[in-house]
Enzyme design. Structure first.
Site, PDB file in Angstrom:
ATOM      1  N   ARG A   1      21.370  15.519  -4.305  1.00  0.00           N
ATOM      2  CA  ARG A   1      21.232  14.093  -4.297  1.00  0.00           C
ATOM      3  C   ARG A   1      21.722  13.251  -5.430  1.00  0.00           C
ATOM      4  O   ARG A   1      21.477  13.841  -6.556  1.00  0.00           O
ATOM      5  CB  ARG A   1      19.764  13.337  -4.171  1.00  0.00           C
ATOM      6  CG  ARG A   1      19.001  13.974  -2.842  1.00  0.00           C
ATOM      7  CD  ARG A   1      19.619  13.434  -1.523  1.00  0.00           C
ATOM      8  NE  ARG A   1      19.480  12.148  -1.331  1.00  0.00           N
ATOM      9  CZ  ARG A   1      18.275  11.542  -0.708  1.00  0.00           C
ATOM     10  NH1 ARG A   1      17.490  12.106  -0.425  1.00  0.00           N
ATOM     11  NH2 ARG A   1      18.363  10.164  -0.940  1.00  0.00           N
TER      12      ARG A   1
ATOM     13  N   PRO B  40       0.844  -1.110   0.003  1.00  0.00           N
ATOM     14  CA  PRO B  40       0.059   0.000   0.073  1.00  0.00           C
ATOM     15  C   PRO B  40       0.846   1.193  -0.069  1.00  0.00           C
ATOM     16  O   PRO B  40       1.726   1.292   0.727  1.00  0.00           O
ATOM     17  CB  PRO B  40      -0.753  -0.114   1.278  1.00  0.00           C
ATOM     18  CG  PRO B  40      -0.547  -1.589   1.622  1.00  0.00           C
ATOM     19  CD  PRO B  40       0.531  -2.202   1.061  1.00  0.00           C
ATOM     20  N   GLU B  41       0.621   1.950  -1.029  1.00  0.00           N
ATOM     21  CA  GLU B  41       1.250   3.495  -0.995  1.00  0.00           C
ATOM     22  C   GLU B  41       0.478   4.479  -0.609  1.00  0.00           C
ATOM     23  O   GLU B  41      -0.589   4.226  -0.319  1.00  0.00           O
ATOM     24  CB  GLU B  41       1.974   3.709  -2.227  1.00  0.00           C
ATOM     25  CG  GLU B  41       2.844   2.394  -2.866  1.00  0.00           C
ATOM     26  CD  GLU B  41       3.468   2.408  -4.306  1.00  0.00           C
ATOM     27  OE1 GLU B  41       3.338   3.774  -4.792  1.00  0.00           O
ATOM     28  OE2 GLU B  41       3.920   1.505  -4.735  1.00  0.00           O
TER      29      GLU B  41
ATOM     30  N   ARG C 238       1.755 -10.743   5.838  1.00  0.00           N
ATOM     31  CA  ARG C 238       3.168 -10.850   6.097  1.00  0.00           C
ATOM     32  C   ARG C 238       3.755 -10.357   7.301  1.00  0.00           C
ATOM     33  O   ARG C 238       4.768 -10.119   7.606  1.00  0.00           O
ATOM     34  CB  ARG C 238       3.771 -10.159   4.863  1.00  0.00           C
ATOM     35  CG  ARG C 238       3.726 -10.462   3.518  1.00  0.00           C
ATOM     36  CD  ARG C 238       4.205 -10.080   2.138  1.00  0.00           C
ATOM     37  NE  ARG C 238       5.608  -9.922   2.193  1.00  0.00           N
ATOM     38  CZ  ARG C 238       6.379  -9.421   1.590  1.00  0.00           C
ATOM     39  NH1 ARG C 238       5.700  -8.981   0.553  1.00  0.00           N
ATOM     40  NH2 ARG C 238       7.579  -9.736   1.543  1.00  0.00           N
TER      41      ARG C 238
ATOM     42  N   HIS D  46      -4.764 -14.098   9.531  1.00  0.00           N
ATOM     43  CA  HIS D  46      -3.928 -13.051   9.340  1.00  0.00           C
ATOM     44  C   HIS D  46      -4.591 -11.720   9.766  1.00  0.00           C
ATOM     45  O   HIS D  46      -4.271 -10.581   9.483  1.00  0.00           O
ATOM     46  CB  HIS D  46      -3.856 -12.836   7.765  1.00  0.00           C
ATOM     47  CG  HIS D  46      -3.068 -14.006   7.377  1.00  0.00           C
ATOM     48  ND1 HIS D  46      -1.738 -14.357   7.504  1.00  0.00           N
ATOM     49  CD2 HIS D  46      -3.277 -15.192   6.135  1.00  0.00           C
ATOM     50  CE1 HIS D  46      -1.487 -15.513   6.956  1.00  0.00           C
ATOM     51  NE2 HIS D  46      -2.412 -15.755   6.212  1.00  0.00           N
TER      52      HIS D  46
END
Length: 271
Positions: A151, A2-3, A107, A89
């Site tokens: 960067r 999930p973003e 997970r 889960h």
């Protein structure tokens, strides 16, 4: 995983319904990525004041404290007045007088963490290094370009790091770079001002479209109503290796960057 769009879609799907609810208890299943940080009984009797988002974290303001929810790699939240018995889960149930908020996480990389407030060292450790919100007023194109010039890592990796701009995960980084015509391997400090401005606009546009489509459901993401997202149906490059580019017809290529798959068009995204 999930973003940002999926986390925000999740927030929108239950925040109004749980605001004002009184917590009656907490059920914990198998251990998650981080411990709760307090006894579950401490939450009983507290009122849920609201739910905010910071990056990929959901911040649940309580009458006496703060719960930080993270969906990890495979987590999802469900909120309803009646839910079936917890399954294998289902690792966290926040019980309230308006229903149960359940964290389902096969997970177990997700977490629910208690902090006194955002100044608590626990919250600072999790939130302190996050960059600017890409859909907020603070995401300025000039400041974005200035940060990129510092960067030297590939631009895709800089987007994923989350300390320049937060929440642009793997799917949406690939899509934004395609929309901006920038090769994912290009060093961030080499982006020109026009390129950085195109990428800035692309990040905002891609994330906004993903929100409108309910996020992306590649495997099992669902919002707190149990509904899937549909952004993946409109993806230009993500998960389309070998398929023709929707713009020029060139086969989409893939490469590995920092253990993640990157998708790009070699014709539309010049080195």
């Amino acid at each position: 995983m999930p973003e940002l769009p999926e986390v925000e879609v999740t927030r929108q799907s239950f925040a109004d319904r749980i605001a004002g609810a009184r917590v009656t208890g907490l059920r914990l299943g198998l251990p998650l990525r981080w411990s709760l940080g307090c006894e579950g009984a401490r939450l009983a009797g507290q009122t849920v004041l609201g739910v905010r988002r910071r990056g990929k974290y959901l911040l649940m303001d309580l009458s006496e404290g703060l719960l930080l929810w993270h969906l990890g790699m495979s987590g999802s939240l469900r909120f309803d007045t009646t839910l079936p018995a917890p399954g294998k889960h289902d690792h966290v149930d926040l019980l309230t007088d308006r229903g149960v908020l359940r964290l389902h996480d096969p997970r177990r990389f997700g977490a629910v963490v208690f902090a006194l407030d955002e100044d608590d060292p626990v919250a600072v450790k999790l939130l302190g290094g996050l960059g600017v919100e890409p859909l907020g007023l603070g995401f300025d194109p000039q400041a974005f370009h200035a940060a990129l010039r510092k960067r030297r890592a590939p631009i895709k990796q800089v987007l994923l790091a989350g300390d320049v701009v937060v929440g642009v995960g793997n799917i949406y980084a690939s899509e934004a770079l395609f929309a901006a015509g920038i090769r994912p391997t290009r060093r961030a400090h080499l982006l020109t001002r026009p390129q950085a401005q195109r990428l800035h606009a692309a990040v905002r546009d891609v994330l906004a479209r993903a929100l409108a489509l309910g996020g992306s459901t590649l495997k099992d993401f669902k919002n707190a109503h149990g509904e899937s997202g549909y952004f993946q149906m409109d993806a230009m490059v993500y998960d389309r290796a070998g398929l023709p580019c929707r713009v020029c017809g060139t086969p989409i290529k893939t490469l590995r960057q920092g253990q993640r798959s990157t998708f790009y068009c070699p014709q539309c995204q010049k080195p």
